[in-house]
Write a protein that holds these residues in place. Structure first.
Motif, PDB file in Angstrom:
ATOM      1  N   MET A 192       7.203  -0.168 -71.368  1.00 52.30           N
ATOM      2  CA  MET A 192       6.173  -0.430 -70.688  1.00 52.30           C
ATOM      3  C   MET A 192       4.978  -1.071 -71.662  1.00 52.30           C
ATOM      4  SD  MET A 192       5.951   2.837 -68.356  1.00 52.30           S
ATOM      5  CE  MET A 192       7.461   3.322 -67.352  1.00 52.30           C
ATOM      6  N   ILE A 193       4.681  -0.234 -72.820  1.00 47.26           N
ATOM      7  CA  ILE A 193       3.830  -0.722 -73.832  1.00 47.26           C
ATOM      8  C   ILE A 193       3.842  -1.909 -74.244  1.00 47.26           C
ATOM      9  CG2 ILE A 193       2.690  -0.243 -75.982  1.00 47.26           C
ATOM     10  CD1 ILE A 193       3.372   3.026 -75.301  1.00 47.26           C
ATOM     11  N   ALA A 194       5.139  -2.262 -74.863  1.00 47.34           N
ATOM     12  CA  ALA A 194       5.459  -3.383 -75.300  1.00 47.34           C
ATOM     13  C   ALA A 194       5.321  -4.837 -74.211  1.00 47.34           C
ATOM     14  CB  ALA A 194       7.031  -3.565 -75.706  1.00 47.34           C
ATOM     15  N   THR A 195       5.708  -4.488 -73.026  1.00 46.20           N
ATOM     16  CA  THR A 195       5.369  -5.424 -72.088  1.00 46.20           C
ATOM     17  C   THR A 195       4.060  -5.798 -71.703  1.00 46.20           C
ATOM     18  OG1 THR A 195       7.552  -4.883 -70.831  1.00 46.20           O
ATOM     19  CG2 THR A 195       5.893  -6.057 -69.564  1.00 46.20           C
ATOM     20  N   ARG A 196       3.276  -4.771 -71.740  1.00 52.78           N
ATOM     21  CA  ARG A 196       1.879  -4.832 -71.412  1.00 52.78           C
ATOM     22  C   ARG A 196       0.964  -5.631 -72.311  1.00 52.78           C
ATOM     23  NH1 ARG A 196      -1.625  -2.369 -67.978  1.00 52.78           N
ATOM     24  NH2 ARG A 196      -3.878  -2.166 -68.320  1.00 52.78           N
ATOM     25  N   ALA A 197       1.408  -5.300 -73.604  1.00 52.93           N
ATOM     26  CA  ALA A 197       0.739  -5.842 -74.932  1.00 52.93           C
ATOM     27  C   ALA A 197       1.300  -7.097 -75.263  1.00 52.93           C
ATOM     28  CB  ALA A 197       0.832  -4.925 -75.947  1.00 52.93           C
ATOM     29  N   ASP A 198       2.497  -7.479 -74.707  1.00 52.92           N
ATOM     30  CA  ASP A 198       3.324  -8.631 -74.854  1.00 52.92           C
ATOM     31  C   ASP A 198       3.831  -8.767 -76.336  1.00 52.92           C
ATOM     32  OD1 ASP A 198       4.630 -10.987 -73.986  1.00 52.92           O
ATOM     33  OD2 ASP A 198       2.979 -12.365 -74.461  1.00 52.92           O
ATOM     34  N   ASN A 199       3.974  -7.647 -77.012  1.00 49.61           N
ATOM     35  CA  ASN A 199       4.090  -7.437 -78.571  1.00 49.61           C
ATOM     36  C   ASN A 199       5.095  -6.244 -78.808  1.00 49.61           C
ATOM     37  OD1 ASN A 199       3.870  -7.425 -81.246  1.00 49.61           O
ATOM     38  ND2 ASN A 199       2.006  -8.421 -81.287  1.00 49.61           N
ATOM     39  N   VAL A 200       6.096  -6.356 -79.534  1.00 49.30           N
ATOM     40  CA  VAL A 200       7.311  -5.324 -79.671  1.00 49.30           C
ATOM     41  C   VAL A 200       6.450  -4.399 -80.759  1.00 49.30           C
ATOM     42  CG1 VAL A 200       9.116  -6.633 -78.810  1.00 49.30           C
ATOM     43  CG2 VAL A 200       8.487  -6.801 -81.285  1.00 49.30           C
TER      44      VAL A 200
END
Length: 459
Positions: free
Chosen positions: A184-192
């Motif tokens: 969820m966090i990576a998708t929202r930030a568009d960054n792993v």
């Protein structure tokens, strides 16, 4: 009831506060260890990693522990230098390792260069992430054995199995949180890299928690010295390693440990991708289903530990847990099991098995081995365990890239492979079947040697 014994901190509720402090350290370690577990698809689309690179990264947690023997060295340091020194050093190592990993995955320029290893090119971002995760793995595993020895010290003859179960529950809460929230966090930030940064911040707080624990641990040692004239812990000798490796009970539990954890922990690294490829779950919430594994343990680990403390049957718990995970992996391999609701049920059952075996295995090891050897015993056990934790992700990644690509799919404008997970799941089934045989042999050995694994822990 007044037993006439001098009162120390561990005879009060302070021992539960100490358990919470060291459990948070391990909670942070589990978050940091698993933030990439549900991000395999995103690493393929955004960072252009392949399955073999992801497999090498996942296995790198155990790289230095296996090939440099760092766990054995760490266990000896634990028994020679004590819990406080070992715990603080291992916490700092975890912070350093995840800092390197964060720098690697947040530096896109590292994707533009490669390094050849055994004739195969690997992106420099992967190489540095592997190095950082390997450093973290040394700290995390040494922290694990340190926390286990701390629990033995504070809870000996005082609900030790339940305390170990609670620590496992709180730590696995970190694993579950990583599996659910990292995508969820990576998708929202568009960054792993953002979930990695959150894990790093938690590790810093976890280090502070262990420093606070160390203050009270020193106070307990002073109380024990005042009451008994000496520190309760016996001196460890390097010669004790020989007595450990000559103990057949140690080898039975160590073998069960490597098989059991090789069948579960590496599976969680690929479980989210399995949900996407076999069960058609959207990648944005696919990590929620594997998160049921650690969340199932949150309640069940202390419950099973309590059962072992009060009723016994430790060997039976290990046998039943091994059988349960074998059934689950067999059904995951079955081609007719494709609906996501079946996956949910199987993950719940796997969580029960994941709680059963460790809840009995670690207290049983403490029962078999003398306390002065416990740190090194745990280190040797973890060393053997790490062989499986290193080998299985590499094997699964290799099988996926070599034999299991069935086509391609498009995610966010990126074309990535689709996989058939039948062959990797059969590899997990084989490991599980071996675990059943070892658990049965442990019960037989218990009857022969009189370890008392079927007896209650609480006196």
């Amino acid at each position: 009831m007044d037993t006439g014994k001098p009162t120390t901190l561990r005879d009060t509720s302070a021992r539960w506060v100490m358990l919470l402090l060291i459990s948070f350290t391990m909670f942070a370690a589990y978050v940091a260890a698993d933030v990439f577990s549900p991000l395999k698809t995103m690493l393929e689309t955004h960072n252009h990693w392949n399955s073999l690179e992801y497999g090498w990264f996942s296995s790198s947690y155990s790289l230095f522990n296996v090939f440099l023997g760092m766990l054995i060295f760490g266990g000896i340091i634990l028994d020679k230098k004590g819990i406080r020194f070992s715990g603080i050093v291992s916490s700092v190592l975890m912070v350093i390792g995840i800092s390197i990993k964060y720098w690697a995955v947040s530096t896109p320029a590292l994707l533009e260069s490669e390094m050849n290893f055994l004739g195969t090119p690997y992106k420099m971002q992967v190489v540095w992430a592997v190095f950082g995760f390997a450093v973290f793995g040394v700290g995390a595993e040494v922290a694990g054995i340190t926390v286990s020895k701390a629990i033995v010290k504070w809870f000996k003859e005082r609900d030790m199995a339940m305390a170990m179960g609670l620590q496992l529950s709180l730590a696995r809460l970190g694993k579950g949180a990583a599996l659910i929230f990292a995508p969820m966090i990576a998708t929202r930030a568009d960054n792993v890299s953002v979930p990695v940064l959150i894990g790093l911040c938690l590790l810093v707080i976890g280090t502070l928690c262990f420093i606070i624990y160390s203050i009270y641990d020193r106070k307990l040692d002073n109380e024990l010295k005042e009451n008994t004239g000496d520190n309760e812990e016996e001196s460890f000798s390097i010669k004790d390693i020989g007595s450990i490796i000559r103990n057949p009970g140690f080898w039975a539990i160590a073998t069960l440990c490597v098989l059991f954890y090789a069948a579960v922990s590496p599976f969680t690294k690929f479980a989210t991708d399995l949900m996407v490829n076999k069960f058609g779950v959207d990648q944005s919430w696919a990590g929620t289903i594997p998160a049921m594994i650690p969340f199932g343990c949150i309640i069940l680990s202390p419950l099973f530990g309590r059962i072992y403390d009060k009723i016994g049957h430790g060997a039976d718990l290990m046998i039943f847990g091994s059988c349960l995970i074998t059934i689950v992996h067999t059904l995951f391999a079955a081609p007719f099991v494709t609906h996501w609701l079946y996956a949910v049920i199987l993950m719940v059952l796997l969580g029960i098995g994941y709680a059963l075996v460790p809840a009995a295995m670690w207290p049983s090891l403490a029962r078999i081995m003398p306390e002065k050897q416990f740190g090194t015993t745990m280190a040797l056990t973890y060393f053997i365990q790490n062989i499986g934790l290193w080998g299985m992700p590499v094997l699964v990644g290799y099988l996926l890239d070599k034999y299991c690509i069935t086509g391609t799919r498009e995610i966010g404008g990126h074309i990535i492979p689709s996989y058939d997970y039948t062959l990797p799941m059969l590899a997990f089934v084989t490991i599980c079947a071996l675990a059943i045989l070892v658990a049965l042999s442990l019960k037989k050995l218990d009857r022969k040697k009189g370890y008392g694994l079927q007896n209650p822990n609480t006196k």
